[in-house]
Design a protein around this motif. Structure first.
Motif, PDB file in Angstrom:
ATOM      1  N   ALA A  12      39.980  56.016  24.124  1.00  0.00           N
ATOM      2  CA  ALA A  12      40.699  57.238  24.484  1.00  0.00           C
ATOM      3  C   ALA A  12      42.099  57.211  23.896  1.00  0.00           C
ATOM      4  CB  ALA A  12      40.778  57.357  26.003  1.00  0.00           C
ATOM      5  N   GLY A  13      42.452  58.246  23.164  1.00  0.00           N
ATOM      6  CA  GLY A  13      43.797  58.344  22.606  1.00  0.00           C
ATOM      7  C   GLY A  13      44.799  58.707  23.689  1.00  0.00           C
ATOM      8  N   PHE A  14      46.089  58.558  23.358  1.00  0.00           N
ATOM      9  CA  PHE A  14      47.167  59.213  24.126  1.00  0.00           C
ATOM     10  C   PHE A  14      47.486  58.522  25.451  1.00  0.00           C
ATOM     11  CE2 PHE A  14      47.600  63.158  27.041  1.00  0.00           C
ATOM     12  CZ  PHE A  14      48.925  63.451  26.746  1.00  0.00           C
ATOM     13  N   GLN A  15      46.761  57.436  25.787  1.00  0.00           N
ATOM     14  CA  GLN A  15      46.972  56.849  27.113  1.00  0.00           C
ATOM     15  C   GLN A  15      47.039  55.328  27.092  1.00  0.00           C
ATOM     16  OE1 GLN A  15      42.926  56.307  29.133  1.00  0.00           O
ATOM     17  NE2 GLN A  15      42.874  58.466  28.576  1.00  0.00           N
ATOM     18  N   GLY A  16      47.736  54.791  28.080  1.00  0.00           N
ATOM     19  CA  GLY A  16      47.821  53.345  28.239  1.00  0.00           C
ATOM     20  C   GLY A  16      48.037  53.016  29.697  1.00  0.00           C
ATOM     21  N   ILE A  17      48.462  51.782  29.927  1.00  0.00           N
ATOM     22  CA  ILE A  17      48.725  51.354  31.305  1.00  0.00           C
ATOM     23  C   ILE A  17      50.080  50.662  31.332  1.00  0.00           C
ATOM     24  CG2 ILE A  17      47.478  49.146  31.005  1.00  0.00           C
ATOM     25  CD1 ILE A  17      46.516  49.554  33.944  1.00  0.00           C
ATOM     26  N   SER A  18      50.883  51.007  32.326  1.00  0.00           N
ATOM     27  CA  SER A  18      52.215  50.400  32.382  1.00  0.00           C
ATOM     28  C   SER A  18      52.096  48.975  32.907  1.00  0.00           C
ATOM     29  CB  SER A  18      53.141  51.211  33.291  1.00  0.00           C
ATOM     30  OG  SER A  18      52.801  50.954  34.643  1.00  0.00           O
ATOM     31  N   GLU A  19      53.183  48.225  32.744  1.00  0.00           N
ATOM     32  CA  GLU A  19      53.165  46.844  33.222  1.00  0.00           C
ATOM     33  C   GLU A  19      53.009  46.787  34.735  1.00  0.00           C
ATOM     34  OE1 GLU A  19      56.634  46.096  31.027  1.00  0.00           O
ATOM     35  OE2 GLU A  19      55.586  45.090  29.377  1.00  0.00           O
ATOM     36  N   ARG A  20      53.195  47.934  35.404  1.00  0.00           N
ATOM     37  CA  ARG A  20      52.950  47.968  36.857  1.00  0.00           C
ATOM     38  C   ARG A  20      51.579  48.531  37.195  1.00  0.00           C
ATOM     39  NH1 ARG A  20      58.381  50.849  37.577  1.00  0.00           N
ATOM     40  NH2 ARG A  20      59.875  49.149  37.283  1.00  0.00           N
TER      41      ARG A  20
ATOM     42  N   PHE B 230      51.469  59.286  26.126  1.00  0.00           N
ATOM     43  CA  PHE B 230      52.444  59.064  25.044  1.00  0.00           C
ATOM     44  C   PHE B 230      53.156  60.303  24.539  1.00  0.00           C
ATOM     45  CE2 PHE B 230      49.183  55.676  23.550  1.00  0.00           C
ATOM     46  CZ  PHE B 230      49.461  54.916  24.673  1.00  0.00           C
ATOM     47  N   GLY B 231      53.038  61.433  25.224  1.00  0.00           N
ATOM     48  CA  GLY B 231      53.640  62.659  24.695  1.00  0.00           C
ATOM     49  C   GLY B 231      52.628  63.414  23.859  1.00  0.00           C
ATOM     50  N   ARG B 232      52.846  64.724  23.713  1.00  0.00           N
ATOM     51  CA  ARG B 232      51.867  65.576  23.045  1.00  0.00           C
ATOM     52  C   ARG B 232      51.539  65.060  21.644  1.00  0.00           C
ATOM     53  NH1 ARG B 232      50.480  70.294  25.445  1.00  0.00           N
ATOM     54  NH2 ARG B 232      48.548  69.774  24.355  1.00  0.00           N
ATOM     55  N   GLY B 233      50.284  65.132  21.300  1.00  0.00           N
ATOM     56  CA  GLY B 233      49.844  64.639  20.000  1.00  0.00           C
ATOM     57  C   GLY B 233      49.717  63.124  19.956  1.00  0.00           C
ATOM     58  N   GLY B 234      49.808  62.479  21.122  1.00  0.00           N
ATOM     59  CA  GLY B 234      49.893  61.022  21.175  1.00  0.00           C
ATOM     60  C   GLY B 234      48.649  60.239  20.782  1.00  0.00           C
ATOM     61  N   SER B 235      47.523  60.919  20.580  1.00  0.00           N
ATOM     62  CA  SER B 235      46.334  60.184  20.142  1.00  0.00           C
ATOM     63  C   SER B 235      46.511  59.615  18.736  1.00  0.00           C
ATOM     64  CB  SER B 235      45.102  61.093  20.154  1.00  0.00           C
ATOM     65  OG  SER B 235      44.838  61.498  21.466  1.00  0.00           O
TER      66      SER B 235
ATOM     67  N   MET C  20      51.034  65.505  11.826  1.00  0.00           N
ATOM     68  CA  MET C  20      50.820  64.374  12.734  1.00  0.00           C
ATOM     69  C   MET C  20      51.991  64.211  13.670  1.00  0.00           C
ATOM     70  SD  MET C  20      49.356  61.190  10.673  1.00  0.00           S
ATOM     71  CE  MET C  20      49.493  59.991  11.986  1.00  0.00           C
ATOM     72  N   GLN C  21      51.730  63.503  14.756  1.00  0.00           N
ATOM     73  CA  GLN C  21      52.814  63.201  15.677  1.00  0.00           C
ATOM     74  C   GLN C  21      53.850  62.312  14.971  1.00  0.00           C
ATOM     75  OE1 GLN C  21      52.585  60.171  18.514  1.00  0.00           O
ATOM     76  NE2 GLN C  21      53.324  61.392  20.237  1.00  0.00           N
ATOM     77  N   ALA C  22      55.127  62.692  15.047  1.00  0.00           N
ATOM     78  CA  ALA C  22      56.169  61.941  14.339  1.00  0.00           C
ATOM     79  C   ALA C  22      56.231  60.482  14.793  1.00  0.00           C
ATOM     80  CB  ALA C  22      57.525  62.616  14.524  1.00  0.00           C
ATOM     81  N   ARG C  23      56.074  60.254  16.095  1.00  0.00           N
ATOM     82  CA  ARG C  23      56.159  58.872  16.583  1.00  0.00           C
ATOM     83  C   ARG C  23      55.085  57.995  15.969  1.00  0.00           C
ATOM     84  NH1 ARG C  23      56.092  58.511  22.846  1.00  0.00           N
ATOM     85  NH2 ARG C  23      55.845  56.319  22.345  1.00  0.00           N
ATOM     86  N   ALA C  24      53.918  58.586  15.720  1.00  0.00           N
ATOM     87  CA  ALA C  24      52.827  57.814  15.115  1.00  0.00           C
ATOM     88  C   ALA C  24      53.202  57.402  13.690  1.00  0.00           C
ATOM     89  CB  ALA C  24      51.540  58.631  15.120  1.00  0.00           C
ATOM     90  N   VAL C  25      53.846  58.315  12.969  1.00  0.00           N
ATOM     91  CA  VAL C  25      54.242  58.007  11.590  1.00  0.00           C
ATOM     92  C   VAL C  25      55.335  56.933  11.595  1.00  0.00           C
ATOM     93  CG1 VAL C  25      55.081  58.952   9.410  1.00  0.00           C
ATOM     94  CG2 VAL C  25      53.661  60.374  10.911  1.00  0.00           C
ATOM     95  N   GLU C  26      56.258  57.030  12.537  1.00  0.00           N
ATOM     96  CA  GLU C  26      57.310  56.008  12.644  1.00  0.00           C
ATOM     97  C   GLU C  26      56.714  54.634  12.948  1.00  0.00           C
ATOM     98  OE1 GLU C  26      60.672  59.128  14.260  1.00  0.00           O
ATOM     99  OE2 GLU C  26      59.769  57.723  15.671  1.00  0.00           O
TER     100      GLU C  26
END
Ligand code: ASP
Ligand code: MG
Length: 407
Positions: free
Chosen positions: A134-142, A148-153, A211-217
């Motif tokens: 699944a794109g766009f999601q993770g789990i925090s350390e808690r 991850f914000g729109r387009g985060g996949s 594409m999502q800018a963060r992904a390119v960075e």
């Protein structure tokens, strides 16, 4: 075996029929011997629909619950894709972001990835499963679900490719690559064969959303070469990678139009040191990103400050300035503008780009209101109704329609 990460966006998996088409395509690649990790977005429209439902219950839903809600969109697609593959006789397993060991910070709705251990992906691949994440999601350390914000996949796709050392990363979308301009505006726009991360980022910040800018960075930081291509045909796409010397031969890679900007003029700000610092401090505290800025020469202790902001942020920016200066300053009614940009790493080593750009606009009788430059980009603000004509004139002036770019 060659490990390939394939990310499919919302329109690529937008319906049951589309999911079937994509599953067949994955099957072919899997049969040819590739080890395949598939990253999927929510079906087109699903994330927006979920957001609307939350907003119909509350004007300010909590970020934590929004993450819980929005993660559902991608979770639907991974299961449907796994079922589609299994029905074609391909062993497939789905994994949520948390199950794939994608660990993030605590910033709900805009989380940043801290680490990826991949969970059991490697083992499942070794058994010749296709693994769907699944794109766009993770789990925090808690232990909380984060997004991850729109387009985060896109970010999931790139980050998994980096973490698992994939041989290839393919970003499938509904266009077959990055173009020298938007083909809907500039009919002879050409597909770019190769482009650097930096150029793609500048094009994205100038209105060409591929594409999502963060992904390119992220790709730039970890040096992940990837291909942007279409899931609707088999054309080769655009390779996005680290800058190579040969790329500098192309002076201008693309022309972008951003029709979503507005110009604000603040008259009678005090003409003394620190004024601009104060104004842009309050605007940035309001969460508004300012693009172009001009301060004219002061006159009787007063000066005018002109700047551009995204249209949706006009109110926030104006409110911040009014709170700072009250009636001391006058704000003009925000004027809608369009921003036309030319981008290319070749600008570093070629002069005369600005002159050619402005001449092309002058010949078409288009007047420039503001100018902004960076090392690899020149942008101008013009009237929105002149934007399309300007883009065509500039595209022509740099010969971008003539031959396939990047060849
Ligand atoms: N579903 C999320 C969105 O629509 C993430 C993505 O599609 O990349 O923003
Ligand atoms: Mg998307």
């Amino acid at each position: 075996m060659a490990l390939v990460v394939k990310k499919f966006g919302g329109t690529s998996v937008g319906s049951i029929d589309r999911i079937k088409v994509v599953a067949k395509r994955i099957k072919t690649d899997w049969e040819s011997g590739q080890d395949v990790i598939v990253v999927v977005s929510a079906r087109a429209g699903v994330t927006n629909e979920l957001i609307n439902r939350a907003r119909s219950l509350s004007a300010v839903p909590s970020d934590r619950e929004m993450d819980m809600l929005l993660a559902v969109g991608e979770q639907e697609t991974i299961a449907l894709m796994a079922i589609a593959l299994q029905s074609l006789g391909v062993p497939a397993v789905s994994r949520t972001g948390p199950q794939a060991g994608i660990v993030t910070d605590f910033a709900h709705t805009r989380a940043r990835i801290r680490s990826i251990n991949g969970g059991d992906i490697k083992e499942r691949l070794a058994e010749r499963n296709v693994v769907i994440v699944a794109g766009f999601q993770g789990i925090s350390e808690r232990g909380q679900v984060t997004t991850f914000g729109r387009g985060g996949s896109d970010l999931t796709g790139i980050a998994l490719a980096a973490a698992l050392d994939a041989e290839k990363c393919e970003i499938y979308t509904d266009v077959d690559g990055v173009y020298t301009a938007d083909p809907r505006i500039v009919p002879d726009a050409q597909k770019i064969q190769e482009i650097s991360y930096e150029e793609l980022l500048e094009l994205a910040s100038s209105g060409s959303k591929v594409m999502q800018a963060r992904a390119v960075e992220f790709a730039q930081k970890y040096n992940v070469t990837f291909e942007v291509r279409s899931s609707f045909n088999h054309n080769t796409g655009t390779i996005v990678k680290a800058e190579a010397p040969s790329m500098e031969d192309v002076v201008v890679s693309g022309v972008a139009v951003d029709n979503n900007q507005a110009k604000i003029v603040v008259r009678n700000v005090p003409d003394r040191a620190g004024t601009a610092a104060k104004v842009f401090q309050v605007i940035s505290e309001a969460g508004v990103i300012v693009d172009m800025i001009v301060q004219n020469i002061g006159h009787e202790g007063k000066a005018n400050l002109t700047f551009t902001v995204p249209r949706d942020d006009i109110y926030k920016a104006e409110k911040a300035v009014k709170q700072l200066y009250g009636d001391e300053v006058t704000l003009s009614a925000a004027d809608e503008i369009a921003k036309i940009s030319v981008v290319g790493i070749g600008m570093r080593s070629h002069s005369g780009v600005a002159a050619a750009f402005f001449a092309a606009l002058a010949e078409t009788g288009i007047s420039i209101q503001l100018i902004n430059t960076s090392e690899i980009k020149i942008s101008v603000a013009i009237k929105p109704e002149e934007a399309d004509e300007a883009a065509r004139a500039v595209h022509d002036a740099f010969g971008l329609g003539d031959q396939p770019n990047g060849a």
